[in-house]
Design a protein around this motif. Structure first.
Motif, PDB file in Angstrom:
ATOM      1  N   ILE A 176     -14.611 -23.786  -3.725  1.00  0.00           N
ATOM      2  CA  ILE A 176     -13.883 -22.520  -3.612  1.00  0.00           C
ATOM      3  C   ILE A 176     -14.433 -21.510  -4.614  1.00  0.00           C
ATOM      4  O   ILE A 176     -14.631 -20.328  -4.288  1.00  0.00           O
ATOM      5  CB  ILE A 176     -12.376 -22.756  -3.832  1.00  0.00           C
ATOM      6  N   LEU A 177     -14.710 -21.962  -5.818  1.00  0.00           N
ATOM      7  CA  LEU A 177     -15.264 -21.074  -6.838  1.00  0.00           C
ATOM      8  C   LEU A 177     -16.662 -20.606  -6.457  1.00  0.00           C
ATOM      9  O   LEU A 177     -17.027 -19.448  -6.706  1.00  0.00           O
ATOM     10  CB  LEU A 177     -15.293 -21.791  -8.191  1.00  0.00           C
ATOM     11  N   TRP A 178     -17.450 -21.472  -5.847  1.00  0.00           N
ATOM     12  CA  TRP A 178     -18.817 -21.101  -5.457  1.00  0.00           C
ATOM     13  C   TRP A 178     -18.811 -20.000  -4.394  1.00  0.00           C
ATOM     14  O   TRP A 178     -19.733 -19.182  -4.347  1.00  0.00           O
ATOM     15  CB  TRP A 178     -19.557 -22.330  -4.924  1.00  0.00           C
ATOM     16  N   ARG A 179     -17.773 -19.981  -3.545  1.00  0.00           N
ATOM     17  CA  ARG A 179     -17.738 -19.006  -2.443  1.00  0.00           C
ATOM     18  C   ARG A 179     -17.049 -17.703  -2.819  1.00  0.00           C
ATOM     19  O   ARG A 179     -17.286 -16.671  -2.190  1.00  0.00           O
ATOM     20  CB  ARG A 179     -17.002 -19.603  -1.236  1.00  0.00           C
ATOM     21  N   ASN A 180     -16.175 -17.721  -3.811  1.00  0.00           N
ATOM     22  CA  ASN A 180     -15.337 -16.557  -4.119  1.00  0.00           C
ATOM     23  C   ASN A 180     -15.738 -15.955  -5.469  1.00  0.00           C
ATOM     24  O   ASN A 180     -15.300 -16.419  -6.523  1.00  0.00           O
ATOM     25  CB  ASN A 180     -13.863 -16.960  -4.131  1.00  0.00           C
ATOM     26  N   HIS A 181     -16.539 -14.907  -5.414  1.00  0.00           N
ATOM     27  CA  HIS A 181     -17.069 -14.299  -6.637  1.00  0.00           C
ATOM     28  C   HIS A 181     -16.282 -13.064  -7.074  1.00  0.00           C
ATOM     29  O   HIS A 181     -16.700 -12.381  -8.014  1.00  0.00           O
ATOM     30  CB  HIS A 181     -18.537 -13.923  -6.424  1.00  0.00           C
ATOM     31  N   HIS A 182     -15.161 -12.788  -6.386  1.00  0.00           N
ATOM     32  CA  HIS A 182     -14.371 -11.603  -6.728  1.00  0.00           C
ATOM     33  C   HIS A 182     -13.052 -11.966  -7.405  1.00  0.00           C
ATOM     34  O   HIS A 182     -12.180 -11.113  -7.566  1.00  0.00           O
ATOM     35  CB  HIS A 182     -14.086 -10.785  -5.471  1.00  0.00           C
ATOM     36  N   LEU A 183     -12.904 -13.211  -7.814  1.00  0.00           N
ATOM     37  CA  LEU A 183     -11.661 -13.641  -8.457  1.00  0.00           C
ATOM     38  C   LEU A 183     -11.473 -12.914  -9.786  1.00  0.00           C
ATOM     39  O   LEU A 183     -12.371 -12.885 -10.627  1.00  0.00           O
ATOM     40  CB  LEU A 183     -11.685 -15.147  -8.689  1.00  0.00           C
ATOM     41  N   ARG A 227     -14.462 -30.068 -17.622  1.00  0.00           N
ATOM     42  CA  ARG A 227     -15.133 -28.889 -18.164  1.00  0.00           C
ATOM     43  C   ARG A 227     -16.056 -28.229 -17.136  1.00  0.00           C
ATOM     44  O   ARG A 227     -16.374 -27.047 -17.235  1.00  0.00           O
ATOM     45  CB  ARG A 227     -15.921 -29.258 -19.421  1.00  0.00           C
ATOM     46  N   SER A 228     -16.471 -28.990 -16.110  1.00  0.00           N
ATOM     47  CA  SER A 228     -17.324 -28.425 -15.060  1.00  0.00           C
ATOM     48  C   SER A 228     -16.633 -27.265 -14.348  1.00  0.00           C
ATOM     49  O   SER A 228     -17.289 -26.304 -13.929  1.00  0.00           O
ATOM     50  CB  SER A 228     -17.712 -29.505 -14.044  1.00  0.00           C
ATOM     51  N   THR A 229     -15.313 -27.361 -14.210  1.00  0.00           N
ATOM     52  CA  THR A 229     -14.559 -26.282 -13.568  1.00  0.00           C
ATOM     53  C   THR A 229     -14.644 -25.007 -14.385  1.00  0.00           C
ATOM     54  O   THR A 229     -14.883 -23.916 -13.845  1.00  0.00           O
ATOM     55  CB  THR A 229     -13.095 -26.699 -13.373  1.00  0.00           C
ATOM     56  N   LEU A 230     -14.456 -25.107 -15.692  1.00  0.00           N
ATOM     57  CA  LEU A 230     -14.484 -23.915 -16.537  1.00  0.00           C
ATOM     58  C   LEU A 230     -15.887 -23.304 -16.577  1.00  0.00           C
ATOM     59  O   LEU A 230     -16.046 -22.077 -16.573  1.00  0.00           O
ATOM     60  CB  LEU A 230     -14.001 -24.248 -17.947  1.00  0.00           C
ATOM     61  N   VAL A 231     -16.912 -24.139 -16.587  1.00  0.00           N
ATOM     62  CA  VAL A 231     -18.287 -23.641 -16.546  1.00  0.00           C
ATOM     63  C   VAL A 231     -18.534 -22.926 -15.222  1.00  0.00           C
ATOM     64  O   VAL A 231     -19.159 -21.850 -15.178  1.00  0.00           O
ATOM     65  CB  VAL A 231     -19.296 -24.789 -16.750  1.00  0.00           C
ATOM     66  N   LEU A 254     -19.602 -18.936 -14.468  1.00  0.00           N
ATOM     67  CA  LEU A 254     -20.813 -18.522 -13.767  1.00  0.00           C
ATOM     68  C   LEU A 254     -20.538 -17.774 -12.471  1.00  0.00           C
ATOM     69  O   LEU A 254     -21.384 -16.998 -12.016  1.00  0.00           O
ATOM     70  CB  LEU A 254     -21.683 -19.745 -13.485  1.00  0.00           C
ATOM     71  N   ASN A 255     -19.370 -18.009 -11.873  1.00  0.00           N
ATOM     72  CA  ASN A 255     -19.098 -17.451 -10.540  1.00  0.00           C
ATOM     73  C   ASN A 255     -18.065 -16.327 -10.529  1.00  0.00           C
ATOM     74  O   ASN A 255     -17.895 -15.682  -9.492  1.00  0.00           O
ATOM     75  CB  ASN A 255     -18.628 -18.564  -9.604  1.00  0.00           C
ATOM     76  N   CYS A 256     -17.368 -16.106 -11.627  1.00  0.00           N
ATOM     77  CA  CYS A 256     -16.288 -15.114 -11.648  1.00  0.00           C
ATOM     78  C   CYS A 256     -16.510 -14.098 -12.768  1.00  0.00           C
ATOM     79  O   CYS A 256     -15.759 -14.069 -13.758  1.00  0.00           O
ATOM     80  CB  CYS A 256     -14.934 -15.809 -11.821  1.00  0.00           C
ATOM     81  N   PRO A 257     -17.505 -13.247 -12.643  1.00  0.00           N
ATOM     82  CA  PRO A 257     -17.819 -12.298 -13.717  1.00  0.00           C
ATOM     83  C   PRO A 257     -16.749 -11.239 -13.927  1.00  0.00           C
ATOM     84  O   PRO A 257     -16.701 -10.609 -14.987  1.00  0.00           O
ATOM     85  CB  PRO A 257     -19.137 -11.666 -13.250  1.00  0.00           C
ATOM     86  N   ASN A 258     -15.886 -11.027 -12.923  1.00  0.00           N
ATOM     87  CA  ASN A 258     -14.856  -9.990 -13.033  1.00  0.00           C
ATOM     88  C   ASN A 258     -13.498 -10.544 -13.445  1.00  0.00           C
ATOM     89  O   ASN A 258     -12.483  -9.864 -13.308  1.00  0.00           O
ATOM     90  CB  ASN A 258     -14.716  -9.264 -11.691  1.00  0.00           C
ATOM     91  N   SER A 314     -18.902 -20.966 -22.876  1.00  0.00           N
ATOM     92  CA  SER A 314     -19.489 -20.487 -21.622  1.00  0.00           C
ATOM     93  C   SER A 314     -18.621 -19.395 -21.005  1.00  0.00           C
ATOM     94  O   SER A 314     -19.127 -18.377 -20.521  1.00  0.00           O
ATOM     95  CB  SER A 314     -19.642 -21.659 -20.646  1.00  0.00           C
ATOM     96  N   LEU A 315     -17.310 -19.609 -21.041  1.00  0.00           N
ATOM     97  CA  LEU A 315     -16.384 -18.603 -20.525  1.00  0.00           C
ATOM     98  C   LEU A 315     -16.547 -17.289 -21.296  1.00  0.00           C
ATOM     99  O   LEU A 315     -16.620 -16.204 -20.697  1.00  0.00           O
ATOM    100  CB  LEU A 315     -14.946 -19.112 -20.642  1.00  0.00           C
ATOM    101  N   ALA A 316     -16.597 -17.380 -22.611  1.00  0.00           N
ATOM    102  CA  ALA A 316     -16.702 -16.181 -23.447  1.00  0.00           C
ATOM    103  C   ALA A 316     -18.018 -15.442 -23.200  1.00  0.00           C
ATOM    104  O   ALA A 316     -18.062 -14.207 -23.210  1.00  0.00           O
ATOM    105  CB  ALA A 316     -16.585 -16.569 -24.923  1.00  0.00           C
TER     106      ALA A 316
END
Length: 296
Positions: free
Chosen positions: A106-113, A126-130, A134-138, A157-159
């Motif tokens: 879901i994270l790989w497909r949705n980059h507007h979250l 921790r893979s989820t947070l990474v 990488l996929n939710c810049p906004n 990585s989040l920061a």
């Protein structure tokens, strides 16, 4: 709302499905119907099933609590299998079974979250947070409350990648120490709301760095942060003029001498002034509180 939709199927009113799906039904009608009722509409006909599937693929917000107290894993995967434009994702009702395997696609497909709620989802890693990084810049709001798997490396990585964050809930993320919090606030200086509650590793260094790096800070939760002392609260008062609420219950090293400055400014605190606390205790013991002129 569901009854109104069904009434539109009568011959005298025409057919709801005759309206343009992507221009009228999905953006202006179906978005106002509770998700659980929309899912029930799929059983009406194959046409309605196609309509709801199209709606789900174009859904902007998904909150698992709208479906019920617990959503089955298979139903969750089916609901979001085609989603690509999600902006808000709340999955606290999936905490009992949600894993990386369920969430990462879901994270790989949705980059507007811009808002993600994962409170209590303890089976993630921790893979989820990474992946979020990488996929939710906004991303603007993120809740990781009671996610023990959050560590300093994934938070870094989040920061590094989500510098527009405005609200982060790290309640009971007990792997995190002062250094990780300092890195977060240095990179995400737009923070307005931050919870570091129920973490005995958080101390003065993290709180003071937060105050100095986040001038827009409005809400800070330090409940149960036993290492936080008066000096941190004084720095908050100095560097955070927009602070509206501060939670310091069970912070035994924080006294009224530091809180009084914030109290005078009208900041909402979750602890009462010493005299008021004493009166409440006295009332509990003797059944009434004596009149005391506190202006003296």
């Amino acid at each position: 709302a569901l009854w109104c939709l069904m009434m539109s199927l009568t011959p005298t009113r025409g057919c709801l499905l005759d309206l343009p799906w992507e221009d009228i039904l999905i953006p202006h009608i179906l978005c106002h119907v509770p998700l659980q009722q929309l899912l029930s509409l799929q059983r009406v006909s194959k046409s309605f099933q196609s309509l709801i599937q199209l709606y789900l693929a174009n859904m902007r917000c998904f909150d698992s609590s709208q479906i019920g107290p617990a959503i089955p894993q298979a139903a969750f995967v089916n609901l979001l299998k085609d989603s690509k434009v999600l902006q808000q994702l709340a999955l606290q009702n999936c905490s009992g079974w949600l894993t990386d395997m369920d969430l990462l696609p879901i994270l790989w497909r949705n980059h507007h979250l811009h808002q993600i709620q994962l409170k209590g989802c303890g089976r993630l890693s921790r893979s989820t947070l990474v992946s979020i990084s990488l996929n939710c810049p906004n991303l603007r709001q993120l809740s990781l409350a009671h996610c023990d798997w959050v560590d300093s490396l994934s938070l870094r990585s989040l920061a590094d990648h989500c510098k527009a964050l405005e609200a982060v809930d790290l309640t009971a993320c007990r792997q995190l120490k002062d250094e990780a919090i300092c890195y977060l606030v240095q990179k995400c200086s737009r923070l307005k709301s931050l919870s570091l509650a129920v973490n005995a590793n958080v101390g003065d260094m993290a709180v003071q760095e937060t105050a100095k790096c986040c001038p827009e800070l409005e809400h800070l939760d330090l409940t149960g942060c036993l290492r936080v002392k008066n000096d941190s609260i004084r720095v908050l008062a100095e560097y955070c003029p927009k602070l509206r609420s501060l939670k310091v219950k069970h912070c035994h090293n924080v006294a009224e001498s530091s809180l009084s400055v914030l109290r005078v400014r009208g900041v909402e605190l979750d602890v009462e002034p010493p005299l008021q606390r004493a009166l409440v205790l006295l009332q509990d013991v003797v059944g009434f509180a004596p009149f005391i002129n506190i202006q003296i």
